[in-house]
Design a protein around this motif. Structure first.
Motif, PDB file in Angstrom:
ATOM      1  N   ALA A  53       0.830  -1.203   0.000  1.00 41.03           N
ATOM      2  CA  ALA A  53       0.000   0.000   0.000  1.00 41.03           C
ATOM      3  C   ALA A  53       0.871   1.262   0.000  1.00 41.03           C
ATOM      4  O   ALA A  53       0.560   2.238  -0.691  1.00 41.03           O
ATOM      5  CB  ALA A  53      -0.938  -0.005   1.208  1.00 41.03           C
ATOM      6  N   THR A  54       1.965   1.243   0.731  1.00 44.86           N
ATOM      7  CA  THR A  54       2.886   2.386   0.764  1.00 44.86           C
ATOM      8  C   THR A  54       3.498   2.618  -0.614  1.00 44.86           C
ATOM      9  O   THR A  54       3.530   3.752  -1.110  1.00 44.86           O
ATOM     10  CB  THR A  54       3.998   2.144   1.814  1.00 44.86           C
ATOM     11  OG1 THR A  54       3.382   1.998   3.103  1.00 44.86           O
ATOM     12  CG2 THR A  54       5.001   3.275   1.843  1.00 44.86           C
ATOM     13  N   ILE A  55       3.963   1.554  -1.244  1.00 47.74           N
ATOM     14  CA  ILE A  55       4.548   1.670  -2.586  1.00 47.74           C
ATOM     15  C   ILE A  55       3.482   2.102  -3.586  1.00 47.74           C
ATOM     16  O   ILE A  55       3.717   2.982  -4.427  1.00 47.74           O
ATOM     17  CB  ILE A  55       5.197   0.338  -3.015  1.00 47.74           C
ATOM     18  CG1 ILE A  55       6.396   0.022  -2.135  1.00 47.74           C
ATOM     19  CG2 ILE A  55       5.606   0.388  -4.498  1.00 47.74           C
ATOM     20  CD1 ILE A  55       6.941  -1.392  -2.315  1.00 47.74           C
ATOM     21  N   ALA A  56       2.308   1.507  -3.507  1.00 47.20           N
ATOM     22  CA  ALA A  56       1.230   1.820  -4.456  1.00 47.20           C
ATOM     23  C   ALA A  56       0.808   3.285  -4.357  1.00 47.20           C
ATOM     24  O   ALA A  56       0.602   3.947  -5.387  1.00 47.20           O
ATOM     25  CB  ALA A  56       0.039   0.896  -4.224  1.00 47.20           C
ATOM     26  N   ARG A  57       0.655   3.809  -3.126  1.00 47.39           N
ATOM     27  CA  ARG A  57       0.287   5.228  -2.962  1.00 47.39           C
ATOM     28  C   ARG A  57       1.342   6.134  -3.579  1.00 47.39           C
ATOM     29  O   ARG A  57       1.028   7.082  -4.299  1.00 47.39           O
ATOM     30  CB  ARG A  57       0.127   5.561  -1.478  1.00 47.39           C
ATOM     31  CG  ARG A  57      -1.245   5.322  -0.920  1.00 47.39           C
ATOM     32  CD  ARG A  57      -1.423   5.931   0.474  1.00 47.39           C
ATOM     33  NE  ARG A  57      -0.410   5.503   1.428  1.00 47.39           N
ATOM     34  CZ  ARG A  57      -0.470   4.397   2.148  1.00 47.39           C
ATOM     35  NH1 ARG A  57      -1.498   3.585   2.023  1.00 47.39           N
ATOM     36  NH2 ARG A  57       0.477   4.100   3.003  1.00 47.39           N
ATOM     37  N   HIS A  58       2.613   5.834  -3.299  1.00 50.14           N
ATOM     38  CA  HIS A  58       3.712   6.640  -3.830  1.00 50.14           C
ATOM     39  C   HIS A  58       3.732   6.567  -5.366  1.00 50.14           C
ATOM     40  O   HIS A  58       3.878   7.588  -6.041  1.00 50.14           O
ATOM     41  CB  HIS A  58       5.040   6.161  -3.251  1.00 50.14           C
ATOM     42  CG  HIS A  58       6.218   6.897  -3.761  1.00 50.14           C
ATOM     43  ND1 HIS A  58       6.556   8.167  -3.317  1.00 50.14           N
ATOM     44  CD2 HIS A  58       7.139   6.572  -4.697  1.00 50.14           C
ATOM     45  CE1 HIS A  58       7.633   8.581  -3.956  1.00 50.14           C
ATOM     46  NE2 HIS A  58       8.012   7.631  -4.803  1.00 50.14           N
ATOM     47  N   ALA A  59       3.609   5.374  -5.909  1.00 51.81           N
ATOM     48  CA  ALA A  59       3.638   5.188  -7.360  1.00 51.81           C
ATOM     49  C   ALA A  59       2.463   5.894  -8.034  1.00 51.81           C
ATOM     50  O   ALA A  59       2.617   6.505  -9.092  1.00 51.81           O
ATOM     51  CB  ALA A  59       3.637   3.705  -7.702  1.00 51.81           C
ATOM     52  N   ARG A  60       1.282   5.823  -7.419  1.00 54.25           N
ATOM     53  CA  ARG A  60       0.099   6.484  -7.982  1.00 54.25           C
ATOM     54  C   ARG A  60       0.271   8.005  -7.937  1.00 54.25           C
ATOM     55  O   ARG A  60       0.012   8.703  -8.920  1.00 54.25           O
ATOM     56  CB  ARG A  60      -1.153   6.053  -7.216  1.00 54.25           C
ATOM     57  CG  ARG A  60      -2.442   6.549  -7.822  1.00 54.25           C
ATOM     58  CD  ARG A  60      -3.703   5.965  -7.163  1.00 54.25           C
ATOM     59  NE  ARG A  60      -3.662   5.844  -5.722  1.00 54.25           N
ATOM     60  CZ  ARG A  60      -3.515   4.684  -5.071  1.00 54.25           C
ATOM     61  NH1 ARG A  60      -3.394   3.548  -5.725  1.00 54.25           N
ATOM     62  NH2 ARG A  60      -3.499   4.663  -3.756  1.00 54.25           N
TER      63      ARG A  60
END
Length: 185
Positions: A53-60
């Motif tokens: 979720a941390t990576i996904a938020r940053h990537a988005r």
């Protein structure tokens, strides 16, 4: 004494295994051999999900790509190599590799959360396979004591570029604008 070799199956047969097989345990395909691992613990899954979720938020936020957990990565259909890292990240340029809920080809990052029952499999068996298929970044996370090791692909082998304890800030080389602590996830 006769040597008994395990029966190998094709990638297509592996992908067509009954759903019950995939639900009862974590299964992967290593050069045609089906490997079954025990289902991970709650702590293992919680950390993997929180990290994803941390990576996904940053990537988005920065339009970099997408991340997922519990996703099968088909590294080599012909040789029968299909692994299931705990977290997978694909840059925008590689999103076309997602087909039918699976990743076909090399992702930009794989993360393995190492449990006592998976340490040999993750470190000894899977890491060399990730290297062979040129996965640029691998993170290995241990739960006890909580720490993360970041590895970068090189021709000679993976280079550990940093290691942090769970309560230390981690800024991945892949995401230089992202900083987090494992203990905060």
């Amino acid at each position: 004494m006769a040597v008994v070799k395990a029966r190998t199956i094709s990638t297509a047969d592996f992908l067509n295994l009954p759903e019950e097989v995939h639900q009862s345990a974590s299964v992967e395909l290593l050069y045609g051999e089906v490997i079954e691992m025990p289902k991970p613990s709650w702590e293992h899954n919680y950390l993997a999900s929180s990290l994803m979720a941390t990576i996904a938020r940053h990537a988005r936020k920065h339009r970099l790509g997408k991340a997922s957990t519990d996703c099968l990565v088909i590294l080599d259909q012909d040789s029968g190599v299909a692994l299931a890292p705990d977290v997978v990240y694909l840059s925008t340029e590689k999103l076309a590799q997602i087909q039918h809920g699976r990743v076909y080809g090399t992702p930009d990052l794989v993360v393995e959360v190492i449990s006592p029952s998976s340490e040999i499999h993750d470190r000894i068996h899977k890491l060399p396979i990730y290297h062979r298929y040129r996965v640029p970044w691998v993170w290995l996370i241990e739960l006890e004591p909580l720490h993360l090791e970041e590895y970068q692909w090189s021709e000679a082998g993976y280079i550990r570029v940093q290691a942090v304890a769970g309560d230390e800030p981690f800024t991945p080389r892949l995401f230089p604008r992202l900083t987090f602590k494992l203990s905060d996830l």
